[in-house]
Enzyme design. Structure first.
Site, short mmCIF file in Angstrom:
data_model
loop_
_atom_site.label_atom_id
_atom_site.label_comp_id
_atom_site.label_asym_id
_atom_site.label_seq_id
_atom_site.Cartn_x
_atom_site.Cartn_y
_atom_site.Cartn_z
N SER A 108 30.07 50.16 59.48
CA SER A 108 30.15 48.72 59.65
C SER A 108 29.28 48.35 60.84
O SER A 108 28.91 49.19 61.65
CB SER A 108 31.60 48.27 59.90
N LYS A 109 28.95 47.06 60.94
CA LYS A 109 28.10 46.61 62.04
C LYS A 109 28.77 46.84 63.40
O LYS A 109 28.10 46.88 64.42
CB LYS A 109 27.77 45.12 61.86
N ARG A 110 30.09 47.00 63.39
CA ARG A 110 30.82 47.21 64.65
C ARG A 110 31.08 48.69 64.93
O ARG A 110 31.74 49.03 65.89
CB ARG A 110 32.15 46.44 64.60
N ASP A 111 30.56 49.55 64.07
CA ASP A 111 30.77 50.99 64.23
C ASP A 111 29.96 51.50 65.41
O ASP A 111 28.73 51.41 65.41
CB ASP A 111 30.34 51.69 62.94
#
Length: 496
Positions: A254-257
């Protein structure tokens, strides 16, 4: 198919070039080049709320840095211009009108609240949410009444019921979708801007794209797009959906990973080489066949020759950061020291190790320093930490170095080396070699009993790059200062 192969990569200017996007661009680039076709880069900027200033330029710069070059785009033009979606609004309006006239679309006046209510009701009934169709059969009078309320309609595509859409996917084989599970979807917003699924069909058709090669996440868009192609009487391209990329833990990224750097710029800034990143990215879900099936190092030219769609895997690909480091190290070792030094310079400047405008003499010294550690670098930014001992006033002795320096014969070796070094006119590698031979002759100590104490005293470590070159780069005065300090304060230093 008979047509010249044409592929495209169509990013949204909403941020930096993502590694997943770079892989998609690479797949399209390689397939076009493999077949003597054309590769198009198109900017899909209709999501104006999310567009970021400078994002388009950053994305194009990232592709160029990777060595992915295009035949048509916003910067080079081409026969299918314009290549930005927002510059193509009149074209979308024309094709939206065609759908309206042939009965394949209708105005939808539903508010966001009404759509949310419908969705919640369907979920409560255990039904997969889709548009209820409440505006599909409005009379002209009902439409005018809603417009009188001030409602601005979007346009929905009228999905036929009871139809099965069959796709021969280049990666996944035959896939079937039932239209009854899709629901009427929006093709233009109230302000006239097209949605992705509509714009992409119009653009791909008019730009004569033969192969739509993209990530697995887009698979669910495919039936909607085929329906639009068919409704407009346009030729449907071949579709291929590459596997998703999982993070090192085997989870969907995910983009927040934060377990992995996700943007090409981050790798560039750390000193990863573009050829390493290209090589690594294509092996995420693709493998060669034949004699080279077990190999992992390929140039871009070799990849163009070897690439084939039928070797793209349906199975998810794991982003193995260890493998990327190994691969980058390989390419760093294969590169000229001058190239790596040039990449290292900004890192050394930022760390305050080198002046902002280094002289030719500084540059030459720095190039030798980088050459000393080049084989160890997994990325160029590591040069700052690896070379720290060349810039410190004090020597930090590792536990292993301390053990060596406690040996009884060490003072004799170091005193002899100081005496020889004081007489030396220079400290070139050859001179240091001669000095060490003279110490061996004078003291009778040789091999590890000679070299280990000198290395430990000068660098604080028992392992490291070439000792002669290290001493030469440190310089005569620095080495003498370190040796004298250790000899004068040996007991205090080794007991601390």
């Amino acid at each position: 198919m008979g047509r010249k192969i044409r592929t495209r990569y169509a990013p949204s200017p909403t941020g930096h070039l993502h590694i997943g996007g770079a892989r998609t661009a690479l797949i399209n680039y390689l397939w076009a080049r493999k077949n003597g076709g054309s590769f198009v880069v198109r900017i899909e900027d209709t999501d104006v709320e999310r567009n970021m200033e400078g994002a388009e330029a950053r994305q194009l710069a990232g592709l160029k840095w990777l060595g992915i070059h295009w035949d048509e785009s916003v910067d080079v033009g081409g026969p299918h211009a314009p290549y930005r979606s927002m510059d193509r609004l009149p074209i979308y309006q024309e094709y939206a009108e065609r759908l309206r006239q042939n009965g394949h679309s209708y105005p939808c006046y539903c508010t966001a609240d009404e759509l949310d209510q419908d969705r919640e009701r369907q979920l409560a009934q255990g039904v997969a949410p889709k548009y209820s169709g409440r505006c599909r059969n409005l009379t002209e009078q009902e439409q005018k009444a809603l417009e009188a309320e001030g409602r601005q309609p979007s346009t929905r595509f009228k999905v036929p019921s009871g139809k099965v859409i069959t796709v021969q996917d280049e990666v996944r084989g035959e896939i079937q979708f039932e239209t009854d599970g899709i629901g009427d979807f929006i093709i233009t917003r109230p302000d006239g801007r097209p949605t992705y699924n509509f714009a992409v069909v119009v653009d791909d058709a008019l730009m004569e794209i033969t192969h739509v090669l993209r990530a697995e996440e887009h698979l669910s868009n495919t039936p909607r797009q085929i329906l639009i192609y068919e409704a407009l009487g346009l030729e449907v391209p071949r579709f291929g959906h590459a596997s998703i990329i999982l993070n090192p833990d085997g989870k969907k990224m995910s983009k927040r990973d934060e377990s992995i750097m996700q943007f090409v710029d981050q790798y560039k800034d750390l000193g990863y080489l573009p050829e390493a990143l290209i090589n690594f990215l294509i092996l995420l879900g693709w493998s060669p066949e034949g004699e080279v099936a077990e190999e992992e190092i390929f140039s871009k030219e070799e990849l163009i020759q070897l690439f084939s769609l039928n070797r793209l895997s349906k199975a998810p690909a794991i982003f193995d950061t260890g493998k990327l480091k190994w691969m980058n190290n390989h390419y760093i070792k294969q590169s000229s020291t001058e190239r790596i030094a040039e990449l290292a310079l900004p890192h050394l400047i930022q760390a305050g190790r080198i002046s902002e405008n280094p002289t030719e003499e500084e540059r030459a010294w720095m190039t030798r320093l980088v050459g000393l550690y080049q084989e160890q670098l997994n990325n160029v930014a590591e040069i700052v930490e690896l070379t720290a001992m060349f810039f410190r006033k004090e020597v930090y002795y590792s536990p292993e170095a301390t053990e060596v320096l406690r040996q009884e014969h060490v003072p004799e070796v170091l005193q002899a080396f100081v005496a020889e070094l004081e007489q030396a006119q220079d400290v070139s590698g050859e001179t240091v070699k001669s000095l060490l031979k003279a110490v061996q002759k004078k003291t009778g100590h040789k091999g590890k009993r000679l070299f280990m104490p000198v290395r430990a005293a000068v660098t604080g470590e028992v392992h490291g790059p070439d000792l002669r070159e290290s001493i030469s780069l440190l310089g005569k005065e620095t080495v003498l200062e370190r040796l004298r300090n250790l000899l004068q304060n040996r007991d205090n230093i080794l007991s601390s």
